[in-house]
Structure formats: C-alpha cells, structure tokens
Enzyme design. Structure first.
Site, PDB file in Angstrom:
ATOM      1  N   HIS A 117       0.778  -1.173   0.086  1.00 59.77           N
ATOM      2  CA  HIS A 117      -0.199  -0.050   0.086  1.00 59.77           C
ATOM      3  C   HIS A 117       0.792   1.301   0.017  1.00 59.77           C
ATOM      4  O   HIS A 117       0.318   2.455  -0.048  1.00 59.77           O
ATOM      5  CB  HIS A 117      -0.977   0.040   1.289  1.00 59.77           C
TER       6      HIS A 117
ATOM      7  N   ASP B 245      -2.495   1.727  -4.180  1.00 61.87           N
ATOM      8  CA  ASP B 245      -3.621   2.017  -3.487  1.00 61.87           C
ATOM      9  C   ASP B 245      -4.616   0.964  -3.781  1.00 61.87           C
ATOM     10  O   ASP B 245      -4.566   0.094  -4.793  1.00 61.87           O
ATOM     11  CB  ASP B 245      -4.308   3.409  -3.716  1.00 61.87           C
TER      12      ASP B 245
END
Lengths: 356, 328, 429
Positions: C402, C406
């Site tokens: 992450h 995303d």
C-alpha cells in the site's frame, strides 16, 4: 594597402670627434668584437635551427646589433653594477654584459646545462650579478619590473642604473605605460630604450601608434626623451652614457628612442611578405650598423683592416668552439621539470599515473 | 564527388568567413590579423575580401582589443577578437572578468563578443606560447568557453559562438591546426550547439572525459586498450567547457561506471576537479572506482622537449591510467 | 631476538584458503604489534591482518595475488624479545581472525590478540561497514543493495581484492550454483540482521538447525513484512469458461497458466502493480516477468517467466512446466530466478479456499490462487431470472504494497484479470 614608405631616411652621420664619443681605441675594437660576435653567433643559430638543433623559434637581430651593443656598452659592467633587461633582439646587449656564447647556444638548444636547464628559451635567462634579467613574451612587463630594480638602487643609495628595452609595438601595452609613469613619479635611476625597428611582427608603426616618435610618449609622462639614429653606434653610446650618468646623479628616468630597422622576419618562419619591395635591401646596403661602424673606425684611423679580420677570425673560432662544446650535450631529464616551482615544497608532485 | 579534406585551421577559417559573409556586423580585430593574415594564417585573405575596416590590425594591446570589442558589441556589432597566442589573454584578464563577464548581470548589457586564440602545448612553445587558460575563465560566471577538437566543431563552434548572445571564449589548440583533417559537407550550414558534449567513441568499460588535444590522445589510447586489453573505452569530448554538459557526462558515467578525466591543463584547480565534484554529486552511486585525473604536472610549461613531454599528459599515460582504473 | 611466524588465517569455519591481496609492509619495515601487515581476501571476507608482535618484517613467503591454504606460513617477523607472555606463542596467530560472529569467538583466546581491524582506530573487529568501504565501490554497494547480496561473500578481483562491478554481476549470475542464498527469494536487511527470537526447547523436542534456504526464506518473509504495507484483496472468479477451454485444448494447459496469462495481459495496463520500491521512488518495470512460486521438498523457489506478456497461453503453460521441472531437478540457471516483476503463488492444489501471500521483495504485489472447484453459484439467466448453477469457482487473493499501490489500483487490476478469465478469448488460448 600598406602605407609604409619605402626606405625611411636615417639621421645624417655627423662629423666625428677625434676620439669618437670618448672611446679609446681598445674600447672601440671591443665594441666591434661584440657587434661581430652577435652577428656571427646568430648565423650559427640559424644553421643550428635548420639542423633542428635549435628547438622552437629563432629571432634575429640583424640590423639592430648597433644599438644593442652600444647601449649596453655605455653601462657600468662587472659584478653588481648596472642591470639591463634585454628583449629577444638584444642578443648583443647580453653578450656585452658577459653572457657567454655557449650559454646562448645551450639556451636555444634547450640543453640540460643551459642557464635555465631547458625550462626557458633564447635570451630569457638571468644573471643579476653580471647585470641582466631576461624578459618574458608579454611585452612591457619588464618596464615596471626594472622600475622595481631601480627603486631598490634608490632606496639603498647605490649609484647603479637599470636599463630596459621596449620595441615600438611593446609601447602599446598597458604595462609599458604604467611602468613608465611609475618610474617617472619615483624619479628612478632608469633608462628606457625604445627600439623603433619599424615592425611589430607584421604591424608597421602607423598602425601601432599615432605619434611620430616614441619619444613623445615618454615626454607625456614628464620623462626627458631623445631620438637618436639607432644604427649609429657612437650616437647611441653617447646618448646612453649621458642618460646613465644623469640617472646615477639622481636626476631620474631617461628615455632614448633608437631608430633602427628589423631586417629579418619576426622569427625565422616569417617570410616578410608584408615588407615593401626593396626596403630591406636598401637598409642592408645603405644603413647597416656594423658597416657604418667599421667605416667610422677606419675613417678615424682607429682600426686597420687587419685588426678587424683578426677579430673576425677569433670570433669564428670562438663560436665554433662554443658550438662544439655543447651541441651534443643531452637535453634535461624529464623529471627535472618538477623542482623549483617553490622554495618549499622543493618539487611539484609527480602525478600518480607516472608511478604505474 | 566527395568534398576535399580540410584542416582544423581551414575549417575555422571557413566558419569565420561564412559568418563575415552572412552578417555585416561581424568584424575581426587583433594583432597582425589584417594584411598578414594572423600569426597562424587563420584570417589569411580576409582583409582583401572584407576590407581593412572589418579586419582590423590593432596595436599590441589585448586589454584594448577586448574592451573595444565589448563596446562595439553593446552597440549591436559582433566582434571577433583574436589573441595572437592565448597566453596573452592574461593581459585582458581584467577586461574579460571584471567588465565583459559581468556586463549582462550587472547592467543588463548585451556583450556578444568572441575572443579566440591559439592555445596549448606539445609544440615546444615554452612557457608563454603553450598555455591553456581555461581554468581562470571557467571560474568566471558570465563567460562561455568552447574548445573544439575536430575540424567540424572548429567550424561549427566558431559560427555558433559568433551567433551566441553571450561572450564566448573560443580556444583553438595549435597542435590540432594542421594535424586534424576532415571532410566537411559543402553547402551545409555547420553549427555546433554550445553546451553539448560529443561522444567521440562509444565504450562500455570506462569513460574518458576530455577536451582539446587530449581528445585525440585519448582516442589513440582507447584504440590501444581495445587491441591489447580488450577494453571498451568511451571517449567524451566536452567541446563546451562552460557551461558543462552534465547530462552527457552522467550518461557516460552511468553506462561505464568508471571515469578518467584527461586534460592538458595543470592539475590543481583544473577543470577535472569540478567535473569530479559534479559526478560525485550527481552519479556517486554509479561509480565502480575512484574518479581519476590525467593532467599536466603542476609546473609552468617548460621548453625542452624532454621536459615538455614529461610535464604534459601523453597517450601512454592515458593508457596506463585507464588500465589501472579498469582493474580497480 | 625471536622469530614469529605469521600464518594465513582461517576466516570462518568453512574456509580452506585465502588470497593475499596486498602487502601493507615491505621486508625490513618495522611494525608495531597489531599494525596491519597485509590484506587477505577469502570467499567470505576481506580483512587486514595485523602483526602478531612488534618487530621487523623479516621474510615474505606469500606474494600478492597468491592463494594459499589456511595455516600456510605467510611471513616471518623478527621481534626484539622472545614471545614470552604469550601462553601459546606463535600459535596465537592462528587465532587472530575471529569468526564472523562474535559468538564464535573462542572464549579462551588471549585478550591481546586482536582480530582483523585497525588498531589505529581503537581496534576491534573490522565492521561490515568498514569492509564495505574499503573493499567496494558506490556502484557495487548499490548493486548489492538492489540484489540483496552481501558483498563480503564475493571474492574480489580488483585492486587490493576489491569487489568490482564484474565480480558482483558475475556473482549474481552464478548465484544459484554458487550461493544457495539465491535459490530462495533474496533477503534484504535494511534494518540490520533479522533476529529470530530464541525459544527454549522442551524435553524430547527435536531441534534442527535451519538450512540456508530455510534461513533465507525466514529472513525474507520477516523483512518483507517489515518493509511493505501489506494489504490484501479477494476476488472470486468463475473459471467455467477456462475449464471448457482446457477441455477443448489439444495440449494440457493448467489453470495457473490461464491465470498467469490473464495477469501478463493486464499488468501493462496497471503499471503500478508491476513495479518495485526503491527508497522513496517507485521503479516502474519495463518488462513483465512473472515469478511462479514452486514448493519443493527442500524449500521454496520462484523461477521467473521472462517477458510473459509476449508469450501465448501455450507458451506460458510450457514455460511454467519447464521451470517447475527444472526447479525440481535443480537445473535452473541463474537467469531463471532473476528479475521478476510480479509473483503468483499457487497453493490451490493443496486445497485452501484462499490465502494471504507475502510480497516477494522488492516487488509490490503477489497473487495467491485458491482451490478451484465446482461450487454452487447464483447466475442470472438471459431472461433476467436468477438460478443456482454449478460453476467452476476459485478465489484470487492479491497482497499488495500500500506504499505505492492503492486499493483502487489493486482492485481494478484484479477486476480486469477476473474479467479476462471469465470471458477468456478463444484466440488467446
């Protein structure tokens, strides 16, 4: 088109005094020796240049030997007397001050034994005790330097004189003007010989300055200045003698302009195509300083033809011996390039890649 | 038919000639440049073609030559000032560094002059006819410095220098004048951009960053190393020294990871130091060895051949240094 | 006067020989005790060897560049006095170099005998940092970091035993053969060595030291967890069409091949999933090289299908079969396990519904394949009515980093993969 006039008139040769310029017979023959030595030595240098023994450029003083020798001869010579700074075409001055032909030969051939050990060329070398300090290629730089030498004479109250040569082209540099003004203001015991030899490389006087005589430039700084026939050895000697005595008496700077003629190119590689046809030949035929000097000596009974041929022979032997003594000498070892950049450290670093 | 080979000197001459033809505001001034055609004959025939008004023989006054060029340039002229030997540019140092270099920044003055002259050694010229003065001016913001090594760039850079809006110092190595020959296309406008380096030889093991006469010595070394050591050496010819072509240098460093900087100028304070610092700043992590320099020794250039050969960097030095670095 | 022998030390238990890379002293030089005498280079480390006693270097027996067995006489020192006070005399020299880990130091080693290092700096063991600084270059350190290679393991051919670019690139090329370390996902140690807490075994327990590959896998997994911000997404895929295509195919094509093909086709559209993190930069990989995790009896290995996007479905299937076979027979070449840009792990064969894989550093995403089996599924018929049908179903799980990927990036990619698998074009098969 080049507006240089053909053969320019030279000052008339005046009536000689009984003993010309107060010179004795021996002195007069001594001057002849230096005139002839200069010319003969340069001829040898030309030969060596063509034999690729002389490296780099070769610059002749043919036609200018008279003023070189006469100016130097008017100084007090010997250990720690007067000091002069010769230009490339003042080989005669150097010889008069005591530089040896073998030293000159070694300089030109960049021998390990040369006065500068191969680092510098031609007349760029010194012996301050004998009284000469070589110039550098940047013209005019030696005017302020000589002012500093003369300043030292003045500060130490020594009755000594400094003499420096500058060519007609050299008078265009900033250093010349700064040095001249400095010397004038300080009333230094100094003589400047302005050599009007008609050519600065290929540039004639009218493209170099807008005055008629170099003497006018000196006058602009409040310096007494005379213009003399540079190919009249007696006249140049007298003028310099006068200036030197005057300086020694604390009367300050004197400027002597000597009108002469550069009969060879700037250097040996210069073909002189810019010179008006016939001009060089006319100067050679009508106004050669050595010929004129010989004529005067003979007119005044100061020298018989045999005296002069004896000297000529002696010089030939001397120049041969000097050449033989050094022509096969080695060039300096490469690594000898490193020392003497400073007193301390004594030598520059040898770079890393030379130790691989 | 192929165009004839011309020398570096002739290429430079052509470039000057073409610019004189192209732009009436271009004029030449210097010592013995007119009727004589210059000490090295770069302007031979110019006075005859363009007249003495545009090819001006000057007194021996370098400060005045450069200063007058600057004044004329302010007024829209494009002067090309010749130093008879670049060694004499020191006489115009004040004019160049204090006046010319600062004019735009200080006073918004346009000073598009070119100051050119023969530089460099390997010719037995002694201390005053062999100098490489770039470092003194490299340290002067406001000047540009170009230093061609090929005939094409001799022509291309003189033309670009004349057209450049800023003052340009154009250094021409006298050892290259008549040694370097090249065919240049006839009728083609040769313009070498200022600020762009030239990849003189592609390689993958090691980069030599250099300029001027040592470009040729480096190329010679590179050939030898290829033959004897199977080393693939890249040679980058900087061409413009100020401003430096950082991108080209870094590209080469990133490719080969080893850099040898070669210049004829002396070591201390020479350009190699600045180039080293920039590589260090911009490409440190790409280095597989120390950045090394092959330069002249830190002494005035002496006259005797043995001494000059010792002091100046030679092809053999480049070979040895490159070999050492390759094995690092 | 006494003569003190200096021997080639054994720098580590497995080391049989060492190369004398550089003499730091000449014969006749006076040396202080512990002053560096020479440098050696072994398969494990490079080190400066300090003089065992003060004296004069009397003889050099091994020249620079020579490789000799450990314990070989390297030099002789002449000392002022007999080596009194040293309980074991010259043999102390043999103990000079410490084993790389402090724990391995013999506790009875004389206190005044130092391991390699610079007494001038205050003594002590040359740290890995010092060795790196003296024995490598910025580029080599950078390559080492990128490939998670310990420079001290590489024999250097450069100046003074320095590890050159060629050395490290050659080492990486040869990695599987020469260094078991590289048969598994490489380790990265940016935060220092991975410490696995000690646990007291109970009576009767069997304690088995880790193999290299186990150790490296363990370290890598911890390191990856520490490095990446792991997030996972789960997608359910209807493989019915794939199953039909498999049945029709002339050649056996596994589900895994279809999945790899779907990934290869869609990574180009989602470059952030085909990337790596380097410091605070994202490296978007130009190539699409898909690693396929292969479980072996002796550990885990991830051979890579190079340019997977340029292969047909059959090509991918063949590549997977070939790599798997060679992994099992230990015939992978160094190149086979390098330069992956995305990884697929397929534990589905063992039956898990879904799993959450750990990212293969320095990549940013790994796809886990769950068991593929027939399950009841609500489907909408052409007339709009819903019904329960028997479909070939399976889960796809993707762990992604992450820091750069995303949720939307990951899910869009997975949605595209899913769509392709469900509507697998005839031509692509």
């Amino acid at each position: 088109m080049n507006a240089v006039p053909a053969t320019r008139p030279t000052p008339a040769i005046g009536t000689a005094p009984a003993t010309a310029a107060g010179l004795s017979r021996d002195q007069a023959l001594d001057i002849y020796y230096y005139l002839r030595l200069t010319r003969t030595l340069e001829e040898r240098l030309v030969a060596l240049y063509r034999q690729t023994k002389v490296i780099g450029g070769l610059y002749r003083s043919l036609g200018q030997e008279g003023e070189s020798v006469a100016t130097a001869y008017a100084l007090e010579r010997g250990r720690n007397k007067d000091i002069l700074s010769p230009l490339i075409r003042n080989l005669g001055s150097l010889l008069v001050m005591g530089a040896k032909p073998v030293e000159i030969l070694r300089q030109y051939m960049a021998k390990a034994n040369s006065p500068t050990r191969g680092r510098e060329q031609n007349v760029h070398f010194n012996d301050l005790e004998k009284g000469y300090l070589g110039q550098i290629s940047h013209l005019g730089d030696m005017i302020p330097v000589m002012a500093g030498i003369a300043l030292t004479f003045k500060l130490r109250r020594e009755p000594r004189v400094g003499l420096v040569y500058i060519g007609d082209g050299g008078t265009s540099t900033g250093s010349f003007h700064e040095g001249l003004n400095f010397a004038a203001v300080q009333r230094l015991p100094m003589i400047i010989i302005g050599e009007y030899n008609h050519w600065a490389y290929s540039t004639p006087p009218e493209k170099q300055f807008a005055v008629k005589d170099l003497a006018e430039k000196a006058k602009g700084y409040g310096i007494p200045a005379v213009t003399v026939d540079g190919n009249d050895v007696f006249a140049v000697y007298e003028a310099t003698k006068f200036a030197a005595e005057r300086a020694r008496r604390g009367k300050g700077v004197h400027f002597i302009e000597v009108k002469t003629y550069r009969r060879k190119g700037h250097a040996e590689h210069d073909d002189q195509h810019y010179v008006p046809a016939g001009e060089i030949d006319r100067w050679a035929a009508e106004n050669d300083p050595v010929d004129r000097y010989v004529a005067r000596l003979q007119e005044q009974g100061m020298a018989a033809p045999d005296d002069l041929t004896d000297i000529d022979d002696r010089i030939r032997v001397e120049v041969d011996q000097a050449t033989d003594a050094c022509v096969d000498e080695p060039l300096p070892e490469g690594e000898s390039a490193l020392p003497d950049v400073y007193v301390d450290p004594p030598a520059a670093d040898k770079l890393w890649f030379r130790t691989l | 038919m192929a165009p004839p080979e011309i020398t570096f000197l002739e290429a430079l001459r052509q470039g000057l000639w073409e610019e004189m033809e192209r732009d009436e505001s271009v004029f030449i001034l210097g010592e013995d440049v007119g009727l004589y055609g210059g000490a090295f004959k770069v302007t031979d025939g110019f006075a005859k073609r363009f007249g003495e008004a545009r090819v001006i023989d000057t007194p021996i006054s370098e400060a005045a030559i450069v200063g007058a060029a600057a004044g004329a340039a302010h007024m829209g002229m494009r002067p090309v000032a010749e130093m008879q030997f670049i060694d004499f540019i020191s006489c115009a140092y004040d004019m160049l560094t204090n006046y010319v270099a600062t004019a735009r920044y200080r006073a918004g003055l346009s000073t598009p002059i070119v100051v050119r002259g023969p530089c460099g050694g390997y010719v037995r010229g002694g201390p005053f006819h062999s100098q490489n003065p770039e470092a003194a001016f490299f340290h002067t913001p406001g000047l540009k410095i170009v230093y061609p090594s090929t005939a094409r760039d001799a022509k291309g850079l003189i033309k670009s220098s004349i057209r450049d809006p800023d003052p340009v110092l154009y250094l021409e190595h006298k050892w290259l004048y008549r040694r370097i020959k090249e065919q240049l296309p006839e009728g083609e406008e040769v313009l070498t951009p200022i600020g762009e380096a030239r990849l003189a030889r592609e390689g993958k093991d090691l980069s030599i960053v250099t300029y001027g006469a040592t470009v040729w010595k480096s190329l010679e070394a590179a050939q030898l190393l290829e033959k004897e050591d199977q080393l693939s050496v890249e040679v980058l010819d900087l061409r413009t020294l100020l401003p430096l072509d950082d991108a080209a240098i870094m590209r080469s460093v990133q490719k080969t990871n080893k850099v040898l900087i070669v210049h004829e100028d002396t070591r201390t304070g020479g350009l190699a130091g600045e180039i080293t610092a920039r590589i260090n700043e911009q490409a440190f992590e790409f280095l597989d060895g120390p950045i090394m320099r092959v330069t002249a020794h830190d002494v005035p250039l002496p006259y005797a051949p043995t001494l000059e050969d010792f002091v100046l960097p030679q092809t053999e030095d480049i070979v040895k240094a490159a070999r050492w670095l390759a094995n690092y | 006067m006494a003569r003190v022998d200096v021997l080639m030390p054994q720098m580590g238990e497995s080391i049989a020989e060492g190369t004398l890379s550089k003499w730091l002293k000449k014969v006749g030089d006076a040396v202080k005790r512990d002053e560096p005498l020479f440098e050696i280079s072994t398969d494990k480390v490079d080190a400066e060897i300090p003089a065992p006693a003060a004296g004069v270097l009397a003889e050099i027996k091994v020249q620079e560049g020579q490789t000799v067995p450990v314990q070989t006489l390297v030099a002789v020192l002449e000392t002022e006095k007999a080596a009194a006070g040293r309980p074991d005399g010259p043999t102390a020299v043999q103990a000079t170099p410490a084993a790389p880990t402090p724990a391995a130091r013999p506790s009875d080693r004389p206190a005044d005998v130092r391991p390699s290092g610079r007494p001038a700096d205050g003594g002590g063991v040359a740290t890995a940092e010092q060795r790196l600084r003296t024995k490598s270059t910025p580029l080599v350190r950078k390559i080492a970091a990128e490939h998670q290679v310990d420079i001290s393991r590489i024999p250097g051919s450069g100046f003074a035993g320095r590890v050159t670019k060629q050395d490290i690139l050659g080492y990486i090329e040869r990695a599987p053969a020469d260094a078991p370390a590289h048969r598994a996902p490489p380790t990265a140690h940016p935060g220092g060595a991975i410490e696995h807490p000690a646990v007291e075994p109970w009576p009767g327990d069997r304690v088995e030291p880790w193999s290299k590959i186990r150790k490296i896998t363990a370290d890598h997994m911890i390191q990856s967890r520490r490095t990446s911000a792991h997030v996972a997404s789960f997608f359910e895929v209807d493989y019915t069409r794939v199953a039909q295509l498999r049945a029709k195919a002339k050649e056996k094509v596994t589900f895994l091949a279809f999945i790899a093909k779907a990934c290869a086709e869609n990574l180009r559209k989602h470059p952030v999933v085909n990337a790596a993190v380097s410091g605070d930069r994202t490296i978007y990989r130009a190539d699409i090289n898909i690693g396929i995790a292969v479980a072996l009896d002796w550990g885990l290995i991830v051979p890579v299908i190079k340019h997977a996007d340029e292969l047909s479905l059959t090509g991918i299937a063949r590549a997977i079969a070939d790599l798997g076979e060679r992994a099992r027979t230990k015939k992978l070449s160094p190149d086979d396990i390098q330069r992956g840009t995305f990884t697929i792990t397929n534990p589905g064969g063992f039956g898990p519904y879904a799993g959450i894989p750990i990212i293969n550093q320095p990549q940013v995403a790994i796809l886990g394949v769950g068991a593929i089996e027939k399950r009841p599924k609500v489907v909408t018929l052409p007339d709009g009515s819903d019904t329960i049908a028997v479909r070939t179903m399976g889960m796809l799980t993707m762990s992604y980093d992450h820091r750069v990927v995303d949720g939307a990036d990951a899910d869009k990619f997975l949605a595209d993969v899913k769509t392709m698998l469900q509507e697998f074009p005839e031509g692509a098969a």
